[in-house]
Scaffold this active site. Structure first.
Site, PDB file in Angstrom:
ATOM      1  CE  LYS A 299      -3.937   1.993   2.554  1.00 36.10           C
ATOM      2  NZ  LYS A 299      -4.836   1.817   3.730  1.00 36.10           N
TER       3      LYS A 299
ATOM      4  CB  SER B 241      -8.158   3.729   2.850  1.00 34.89           C
ATOM      5  OG  SER B 241      -7.256   3.132   3.786  1.00 34.89           O
TER       6      SER B 241
ATOM      7  CB  SER C 262      -8.459   0.896   5.778  1.00 29.31           C
ATOM      8  OG  SER C 262      -9.162   2.112   5.872  1.00 29.31           O
TER       9      SER C 262
END
Length: 488
Positions: free
Chosen positions: A77, A152, A176
């Site tokens: 990420k 997210s 997330s």
């Protein structure tokens, strides 16, 4: 050729026997990415040249027989700092920032021989639940390209669900990792707060943030978590608890285990079909000898309100450093220092980030601190006490991960309040600092949904034990979207 249908244990065996090389596996991974990426938009940056060099080095030195991640590709990420690889947290304000160091989790992965293949898309600064708040592009759901993948950690989830990579890392501040895992039909884990170092994770809510893995199966998730966990002197919030082999209880009987279903997690706001699937999942565990009982978490109804006060306040403080001076984007045409600050931040941050900065700044301001931030902290304590009470007599808590399956792109991003409610089942876990997993638990309207298992602090092994028992009794984890089966 593709290897995306093999577990990392199976790939490890092939690498050790030299039936394939790390270089071949890495090259095949990039072929998989190229064949799918234009559809899912999971990546912001690929690191193909560096990855192939690393793979060649691993082949030359030999696969580490005792390390299952040796030679295995993984995606990261984009809020996890990577040395000499642009890291932006999907924000315009960090465009062009090349970190001079690695996050602790990256150091651990590299020392284990894992091969970084790229940085994944995300909601800007991890603020969002749909994957649509990236400053670059929205990520698509691998099961239906017209729907959101969740956020997210949108790119990390879609990269695994689509078969681009087998493993990825995300971060979880209010759900997330677990929510996109649910929407994407894969396994996602939010570890105990302090289990994994946050050093090198671009901070959103410092008392909530945790890094965790995405994987297609429970065992693979446990294998990655074992590699990245542990005390870190560079992060004072890490626990010095011994890191076990998180696969150690996988395969053990769950007979006699007490699992609670919180009535508040099965009430208004939860899609009736999701609720039905979760009750069916509980029945499967019951058939294996688990004792399923209704429990209560009475203060969880305040979780969303508490979270958006405390987390936004922490975000307001953490994001002060992005000022147009030290790194990243600087607005043109500024005529004074104040002008640089205001213009750079106004132009560099997206709407959702600015919304949360303003909410947090307001909550911390003179005259409002006691009414909002202090009160939210007090209610947070009540939520923690609710969990403690249930765990005094139960091993785990079971429920839906998200109240609905994935929804259409553009359907809710204009309505922040509705979006925030989408995390109502995951947020209490972050408030309490507990570990939790989302595992595939069925389908609603042809879209995957997840079952959340919440555990006691530092008891990830029990979560994995029950999650694996459920996975072994069902076939949901073997169901793949059409895009996954596409030959490279």
């Amino acid at each position: 050729m593709t290897f995306n249908n093999k577990t990392i244990s199976e790939l490890h065996a092939l690498l050790v026997s030299k039936e394939i090389s790390a270089t071949e596996l890495t090259a095949a991974t990039f072929e998989d990415i190229r064949s799918r990426e234009s559809q899912v938009d999971a990546f912001l940056k690929l690191t193909e040249d560096q990855a192939l060099v690393h793979a060649t080095e691993i082949d030359a030195s030999g696969i580490d027989v005792g390390n299952v991640l040796s030679g295995i590709p993984i995606a990261i990420k984009d809020n996890i700092v990577t040395k000499n690889v642009e890291t932006t947290a999907s924000s315009k304000i960090l465009t062009g920032w090349i970190p001079p160091y690695d996050a602790t989790v990256i150091e651990k992965l590299k020392s284990a021989g894992a091969i970084l293949v790229g940085k994944t898309n995300m909601d800007e600064f991890a603020m969002g639940g749909s994957g649509e708040n990236s400053s670059v592009k929205p990520t698509k759901n691998a099961w239906d390209l017209t729907k959101v993948p969740g956020g997210s950690s949108s790119g990390s989830a879609s990269s695994v669900a689509s078969g681009e990579v087998r493993l990825s890392l995300g971060s979880d501040t209010g759900g997330s990792i677990r929510q996109p895992a649910s929407f994407s039909g894969i396994v996602g884990v939010k570890p105990t707060y302090g289990r994994v170092s946050r050093f090198g994770l671009i901070a959103f809510g410092s008392s909530f943030d945790q890094i965790g893995p995405f994987a297609p199966t429970v065992r693979e998730s446990a294998q990655v978590l074992t590699a990245i966990s542990g005390f870190d002197k560079k992060d004072a919030t890490t626990t010095d608890a011994t890191v076990p082999d998180f696969t150690s209880k996988i395969g053990q009987s769950i007979n006699g285990m007490k699992i609670g279903i919180a009535k508040e997690h099965m009430g208004p706001g939860v899609d009736p079909e999701v609720k039905s699937q979760i009750l069916a999942a509980a029945s499967i565990l019951e058939q294996q000898g688990a004792i399923i009982e209704e429990v209560s978490l009475p203060h969880s109804e305040y979780g969303v309100a508490v979270y958006y006060i405390v987390a936004s306040s922490e975000a307001s403080s953490n994001l002060q450093r992005f000022d147009g001076i030290r790194f990243g984007y600087r607005a043109e045409g500024a005529t004074s220092l104040d002008d640089i600050y205001v213009k750079s931040r106004s132009e560099g941050f997206g709407e959702e980030v600015k919304r949360r900065i303003m909410l947090g700044t307001y909550s911390l301001s003179a005259g409002y601190y006691d009414a909002y931030f202090k009160k939210a902290g007090q209610v947070r304590t009540l939520i923690i006490e609710d969990f403690n009470k249930v765990f005094s007599d139960h091993d785990l808590i079971l429920g839906p991960t998200a109240p609905t399956p994935a929804y259409k792109l553009g359907a809710l991003n204009h309505d922040p309040i509705t979006m925030y409610q989408g995390d109502m089942l995951t947020i209490p876990v972050n408030l309490a600092g507990l570990p939790a997993i989302s595992v595939p638990a069925g389908f609603v309207n042809e879209m995957p949904i997840g079952m959340q298992l919440i555990g006691k602090r530092n008891d990830e092994e029990t979560i994995y034990q029950v999650a694996a028992a459920f996975e072994g009794a069902t076939n949901f984890h073997n169901e793949k979207p059409t895009i996954f089966g596409k030959e490279a």
